[in-house]
Design a protein around this motif. Sequence first.
Motif, mmCIF file in Angstrom:
data_model
loop_
_atom_site.group_PDB
_atom_site.id
_atom_site.type_symbol
_atom_site.label_atom_id
_atom_site.label_comp_id
_atom_site.label_asym_id
_atom_site.label_seq_id
_atom_site.Cartn_x
_atom_site.Cartn_y
_atom_site.Cartn_z
ATOM 1 N N GLY A 1 5.891 -25.320 3.084
ATOM 2 C CA GLY A 1 4.996 -24.853 1.967
ATOM 3 C C GLY A 1 6.089 -23.643 1.721
ATOM 4 N N ALA A 2 6.067 -22.880 0.859
ATOM 5 C CA ALA A 2 7.097 -22.098 0.650
ATOM 6 C C ALA A 2 6.296 -20.829 -0.324
ATOM 7 C CB ALA A 2 8.141 -22.044 0.506
ATOM 8 N N GLY A 3 5.836 -19.879 -0.067
ATOM 9 C CA GLY A 3 5.116 -18.591 -0.919
ATOM 10 C C GLY A 3 6.216 -17.292 -1.041
ATOM 11 N N VAL A 4 5.544 -16.923 -2.420
ATOM 12 C CA VAL A 4 5.516 -15.541 -2.474
ATOM 13 C C VAL A 4 4.715 -14.003 -2.301
ATOM 14 C CG1 VAL A 4 7.007 -16.005 -4.428
ATOM 15 C CG2 VAL A 4 7.727 -13.663 -3.053
ATOM 16 N N THR A 5 4.853 -12.974 -3.049
ATOM 17 C CA THR A 5 3.821 -12.597 -2.947
ATOM 18 C C THR A 5 4.242 -10.628 -3.538
ATOM 19 O OG1 THR A 5 2.099 -13.020 -1.958
ATOM 20 C CG2 THR A 5 1.023 -10.748 -2.394
ATOM 21 N N TRP A 6 4.387 -10.219 -4.386
ATOM 22 C CA TRP A 6 5.229 -9.050 -4.619
ATOM 23 C C TRP A 6 3.826 -8.300 -5.338
ATOM 24 C CZ3 TRP A 6 5.789 -7.178 -9.817
ATOM 25 C CH2 TRP A 6 6.713 -6.347 -10.372
ATOM 26 N N ARG A 7 4.556 -6.894 -4.463
ATOM 27 C CA ARG A 7 3.337 -5.629 -5.026
ATOM 28 C C ARG A 7 4.265 -4.215 -5.877
ATOM 29 N NH1 ARG A 7 0.527 -1.713 -1.548
ATOM 30 N NH2 ARG A 7 -0.945 -1.067 -2.828
ATOM 31 N N ASP A 8 4.033 -3.918 -6.686
ATOM 32 C CA ASP A 8 4.918 -3.121 -7.692
ATOM 33 C C ASP A 8 3.694 -2.496 -7.507
ATOM 34 O OD1 ASP A 8 6.673 -1.595 -8.285
ATOM 35 O OD2 ASP A 8 5.935 -2.212 -10.439
ATOM 36 N N VAL A 9 4.476 -0.726 -6.810
ATOM 37 C CA VAL A 9 2.884 0.379 -6.892
ATOM 38 C C VAL A 9 3.629 0.795 -8.033
ATOM 39 C CG1 VAL A 9 2.256 2.835 -6.388
ATOM 40 C CG2 VAL A 9 2.054 0.584 -4.575
ATOM 41 N N GLN A 10 2.437 1.400 -9.096
ATOM 42 C CA GLN A 10 3.246 1.969 -10.620
ATOM 43 C C GLN A 10 3.406 3.508 -10.800
ATOM 44 O OE1 GLN A 10 3.541 -0.634 -13.360
ATOM 45 N NE2 GLN A 10 3.767 -1.538 -11.566
ATOM 46 N N ASP A 11 3.867 3.832 -9.709
ATOM 47 C CA ASP A 11 4.200 4.897 -9.085
ATOM 48 C C ASP A 11 5.824 6.054 -8.401
ATOM 49 O OD1 ASP A 11 4.557 7.978 -8.502
ATOM 50 O OD2 ASP A 11 2.482 8.057 -8.280
ATOM 51 N N ASP A 12 6.720 6.030 -9.484
ATOM 52 C CA ASP A 12 7.702 6.052 -8.968
ATOM 53 C C ASP A 12 7.508 7.260 -7.793
ATOM 54 O OD1 ASP A 12 8.945 4.671 -10.773
ATOM 55 O OD2 ASP A 12 9.318 6.195 -12.072
ATOM 56 N N ALA A 13 7.041 7.854 -7.176
ATOM 57 C CA ALA A 13 7.143 8.244 -6.140
ATOM 58 C C ALA A 13 6.557 8.109 -5.147
ATOM 59 C CB ALA A 13 6.188 9.391 -6.345
ATOM 60 N N LEU A 14 6.032 6.339 -5.572
ATOM 61 C CA LEU A 14 5.148 5.953 -4.868
ATOM 62 C C LEU A 14 6.049 4.178 -4.486
ATOM 63 C CD1 LEU A 14 1.603 5.680 -4.638
ATOM 64 C CD2 LEU A 14 2.834 7.667 -2.646
ATOM 65 N N ALA A 15 7.494 4.670 -4.391
ATOM 66 C CA ALA A 15 9.027 3.358 -4.416
ATOM 67 C C ALA A 15 8.001 2.407 -3.057
ATOM 68 C CB ALA A 15 10.135 3.258 -4.871
ATOM 69 N N ALA A 16 8.563 3.024 -1.932
ATOM 70 C CA ALA A 16 8.622 2.834 -0.654
ATOM 71 C C ALA A 16 7.932 2.269 -0.823
ATOM 72 C CB ALA A 16 9.266 3.769 0.724
ATOM 73 N N GLU A 17 6.163 2.450 -1.341
ATOM 74 C CA GLU A 17 5.287 1.019 -0.701
ATOM 75 C C GLU A 17 5.398 -0.559 -1.034
ATOM 76 O OE1 GLU A 17 2.570 2.282 1.162
ATOM 77 O OE2 GLU A 17 3.707 4.035 1.958
ATOM 78 N N ASP A 18 6.082 -0.303 -2.225
ATOM 79 C CA ASP A 18 6.763 -1.896 -3.063
ATOM 80 C C ASP A 18 7.420 -2.667 -1.522
ATOM 81 O OD1 ASP A 18 5.857 -0.386 -5.560
ATOM 82 O OD2 ASP A 18 7.964 -0.552 -6.220
ATOM 83 N N HIS A 19 6.674 -4.251 -2.006
ATOM 84 C CA HIS A 19 7.108 -4.783 -1.333
ATOM 85 C C HIS A 19 6.285 -6.331 -1.947
ATOM 86 C CE1 HIS A 19 2.853 -4.742 -0.068
ATOM 87 N NE2 HIS A 19 2.612 -6.458 0.605
ATOM 88 N N ALA A 20 7.666 -6.877 -1.329
ATOM 89 C CA ALA A 20 7.563 -8.197 -1.381
ATOM 90 C C ALA A 20 7.144 -9.714 -0.091
ATOM 91 C CB ALA A 20 9.093 -9.175 -1.755
ATOM 92 N N ILE A 21 6.728 -10.257 0.190
ATOM 93 C CA ILE A 21 6.344 -10.995 1.740
ATOM 94 C C ILE A 21 6.631 -12.298 0.965
ATOM 95 C CG2 ILE A 21 4.873 -11.616 3.332
ATOM 96 C CD1 ILE A 21 3.255 -9.252 2.643
#
Length: 108
Positions: free
Chosen positions: A76-96
Amino acid sequence: MHRPARSSRWLAGAALLGATSAAHAERWAGQAEAGVEVDSNVTRVPTDDAVGAPALRLGGRGSVGGDALAGAYTLGAGVTWRDVQDDALAAEDHAILTGDGAWRRRFA
């Protein structure tokens, strides 16, 4: 005594696996998810300086299974992606990215 190179042993093992596998249908499965949330503490700080923002989540997972070597396997393989909708918090975006595998065989 001469020993074969490691790569030729792996190749021979793979050929043996292919030759001894029964011809059974593989089982495929898939899953997808999407969501929107409002995170009240995006940066996960334990103080009163918490910053909230909306976030978008997308994810997917796939797996395949079948029979091999008198047992059953699953990959099995998977991906989860999270995008915070505030450009000032772009460092909190991530993919696993995740992956797993199993081979089961009854011994009794």
